[in-house]
Motif scaffolding. Structure first.
Motif, PDB file in Angstrom:
ATOM      1  N   UNK A 197       0.828  -1.208   0.000  1.00  0.00           N
ATOM      2  CA  UNK A 197       0.000   0.000   0.000  1.00  0.00           C
ATOM      3  C   UNK A 197       0.865   1.262   0.000  1.00  0.00           C
ATOM      4  N   UNK A 198       1.959   1.213   0.763  1.00  0.00           N
ATOM      5  CA  UNK A 198       2.852   2.367   0.808  1.00  0.00           C
ATOM      6  C   UNK A 198       3.493   2.605  -0.554  1.00  0.00           C
ATOM      7  N   UNK A 199       3.947   1.543  -1.189  1.00  0.00           N
ATOM      8  CA  UNK A 199       4.580   1.654  -2.501  1.00  0.00           C
ATOM      9  C   UNK A 199       3.617   2.222  -3.524  1.00  0.00           C
ATOM     10  N   UNK A 200       2.375   1.720  -3.529  1.00  0.00           N
ATOM     11  CA  UNK A 200       1.372   2.204  -4.474  1.00  0.00           C
ATOM     12  C   UNK A 200       1.026   3.670  -4.222  1.00  0.00           C
ATOM     13  N   UNK A 201       0.903   4.048  -2.956  1.00  0.00           N
ATOM     14  CA  UNK A 201       0.523   5.420  -2.625  1.00  0.00           C
ATOM     15  C   UNK A 201       1.626   6.405  -2.977  1.00  0.00           C
ATOM     16  N   UNK A 202       2.871   5.985  -2.821  1.00  0.00           N
ATOM     17  CA  UNK A 202       3.992   6.894  -3.055  1.00  0.00           C
ATOM     18  C   UNK A 202       4.228   7.135  -4.533  1.00  0.00           C
ATOM     19  N   UNK A 203       4.145   6.079  -5.318  1.00  0.00           N
ATOM     20  CA  UNK A 203       4.433   6.167  -6.759  1.00  0.00           C
ATOM     21  C   UNK A 203       5.793   6.813  -7.019  1.00  0.00           C
ATOM     22  N   UNK A 204       6.675   6.677  -6.048  1.00  0.00           N
ATOM     23  CA  UNK A 204       8.034   7.213  -6.145  1.00  0.00           C
ATOM     24  C   UNK A 204       8.827   6.599  -5.004  1.00  0.00           C
ATOM     25  N   UNK A 205      10.139   6.573  -5.104  1.00  0.00           N
ATOM     26  CA  UNK A 205      10.935   6.012  -4.010  1.00  0.00           C
ATOM     27  C   UNK A 205      10.796   6.856  -2.738  1.00  0.00           C
ATOM     28  N   UNK A 206      10.804   6.185  -1.606  1.00  0.00           N
ATOM     29  CA  UNK A 206      10.838   6.896  -0.327  1.00  0.00           C
ATOM     30  C   UNK A 206      12.279   7.278  -0.015  1.00  0.00           C
ATOM     31  N   UNK A 207      12.501   8.546   0.323  1.00  0.00           N
ATOM     32  CA  UNK A 207      13.852   8.970   0.676  1.00  0.00           C
ATOM     33  C   UNK A 207      14.116   8.783   2.165  1.00  0.00           C
ATOM     34  N   UNK A 208      13.050   8.647   2.967  1.00  0.00           N
ATOM     35  CA  UNK A 208      13.209   8.492   4.414  1.00  0.00           C
ATOM     36  C   UNK A 208      11.952   7.871   4.989  1.00  0.00           C
ATOM     37  N   UNK A 209      12.096   7.280   6.182  1.00  0.00           N
ATOM     38  CA  UNK A 209      10.954   6.741   6.927  1.00  0.00           C
ATOM     39  C   UNK A 209      11.065   7.211   8.363  1.00  0.00           C
ATOM     40  N   UNK A 210       9.965   7.694   8.906  1.00  0.00           N
ATOM     41  CA  UNK A 210       9.932   8.253  10.252  1.00  0.00           C
ATOM     42  C   UNK A 210       8.943   7.452  11.090  1.00  0.00           C
TER      43      UNK A 210
END
Length: 309
Positions: A197-210
């Motif tokens: 779900x996170x990957x689909x919602x982002x539609x871009x690489x995550x640069x950080x996770x908090x």
């Protein structure tokens, strides 16, 4: 004399006691504040009632109120001030009270846009969120993953990230999805399938996770989605630093304390400009601090809580 809550031992909330205490006159470099609202944070319970402390221990780290006395030749953290000025104070000791004397450097003019209950809850959560934003290294157009996006730190993070143009995918329950949307985030639910779900919602690489929740799921999904472990930052799970190489921050750490103190003026400015709100779920009379703390520590109060002397 005034009333103040004290932790009498390491017995948790049940060991708290409301006492009559003296309020010392301010010396040079000090200010006395009549408290209109005391902010409430989990740290109030954690650090005032934990083992190894010195008791009795005053409770509460941030307040909003008005100046009743100034020490000689004293200015507050935001500049010249006088009796009657509305102010907030952060990283003080013993905020659960009707009046207290504190170092003037910790006192700032209250944002006119906020009520006293909201202003009393601005800086602890806001400074924590500011440190997360800073350490994420994210800039305009970048996408980050935020665990616990509907909580107090999460809501402040969402607003501060929006000012910088940072895209935030935030985890929350279905019931709190609208809170995440309101402050500019993209909500996703936690639970099975979170990574997809996170990957689909982002539609871009995550640069950080908090991480503002501390669950194993939050850490595991962060490790799966962000390659640079120096940009996986938790405010809860310090135990995962050594095995996983992630970063933990906290107000009791020297570097965090220095950063958060320096962040105060910018946070107050954002609030004054209407760019940083503090949702308040409920207020309680000062005498009901134990009841309020139980609600706070029970999780999901729906916003910040404040005590009203």
């Amino acid at each position: 004399m005034t009333q103040a809550w004290m932790a009498t031992g390491p017995g948790g909330i049940e060991a708290w006691e409301l006492r009559e205490v003296d309020v010392p006159a301010p010396k040079p470099g000090e200010v006395t504040i009549r408290v209109h609202a005391a902010g409430m944070n989990p740290a109030d319970v954690k650090y005032s009632s934990g083992p190894g402390g010195t008791f009795p221990a005053p409770i509460g780290y941030e307040v909003s109120g008005e100046i009743t006395a100034l020490g000689p030749d004293t200015e507050i953290g935001s500049g010249p001030a006088r009796v009657g000025d509305e102010v907030i104070a952060f990283r003080v000791s013993g905020g659960y009270t009707g009046e207290l004397t504190v170092p003037a450097a910790k006192v700032f003019a209250k944002p006119t846009t906020l009520t006293h209950p909201a202003a009393a809850n601005l800086l602890l959560a806001g400074a924590t969120a500011a440190e997360l934003v800073e350490l994420s290294g994210a800039g305009s157009g970048d996408t980050v993953l935020l665990h616990g996006a509907s909580g107090a730190v999460g809501v402040s993070f969402l607003q501060q990230a929006a000012v910088r143009g940072i895209r935030v995918v935030g985890t929350a329950s279905e019931g709190n999805a609208d809170v995440v949307r309101r402050y500019g985030g993209i909500p996703i639910t936690y639970g099975d399938g979170l990574i997809d779900r996170a990957t689909d919602a982002a539609a871009a690489p995550f640069v950080a996770a908090l991480d503002a929740v501390g669950t194993d799921e939050a850490i595991a999904s962060s490790l799966a989605l962000v390659r640079d472990r120096g940009r996986i930052i938790t405010i809860v799970r310090a135990d995962r630093v050594e095995p996983d190489g992630i970063v933990a921050i906290g107000g009791m750490k020297k570097a965090s304390a220095v950063f958060r103190d320096a962040a105060r003026p910018a946070l107050i400015d954002l609030a004054e400009r209407g760019l940083l709100e503090v949702p308040v779920a409920r207020t309680f009379p000062l005498a009901h601090a134990r009841e309020a703390a139980a609600l706070l520590m029970g999780g999901h109060p729906g916003g910040k809580l404040a005590l009203l002397p």
